[in-house]
Design an enzyme around this catalytic site. Structure first.
Site: not given
Length: 153
Positions: A45, A47
């Protein structure tokens, strides 16, 4: 029969906004199952959590509103977990508004308002202004807090 509510999140740098959303979600049913994104899934993602997955999972599981904390490993898992845990409600923060409407064919989808004035993104922005020595000290403090949560649960 218990009404199960299902949610997901990274829950990095756990703060009052996280606690508030878990509390509000628990009020929507009898059982709250929380998927905590793994470090590997977060990398997909884009992150990079500060707190390691195993500690984030432990922190979330220690929250009194949470009945079960599970690893979240991929996007497709949500539909599988809806069936596995017989979820009736899927809830998530309003910053995801509309992103999970497709789950509405299986569960009630609710988007809850964020807590004003707090966000992990903003906390990370402030932290990024610290030098490496300060970040290491903060990580040690977070590890200590995690240990305290463990001992109190």
């Amino acid at each position: 029969m218990a009404k199960t509510v299902l949610t997901y999140g990274t829950f990095d740098l756990f703060h009052i906004g996280h606690l508030n959303i878990l509390k509000r979600l628990k009020e929507k049913g009898d059982r709250l199952v929380v998927g905590v994104s793994t470090d590997e899934f977060n990398a997909i993602k884009g992150k990079k959590p500060v707190v390691p997955f195993d500690q984030r999972l432990e922190i979330v599981q220690a929250i009194k509103y949470v009945d079960l904390a599970i690893p979240e490993e991929n996007w497709a898992q949500k539909r599988l977990d809806i069936k596995k845990y017989d979820a009736k409600v899927f809830g998530i923060g309003e910053d995801w508004q509309g992103k999970f409407d497709d789950l509405g064919d299986e569960v009630e989808v609710v988007y809850l308002p964020r807590t004003a004035g707090i966000s992990t993104t903003e906390m990370k922005r402030v932290l990024s202004e610290f030098d490496e020595r300060h970040v290491e000290a903060l990580k040690n403090t977070l590890d200590s807090l995690s240990q305290i949560v463990k001992e109190l649960s």
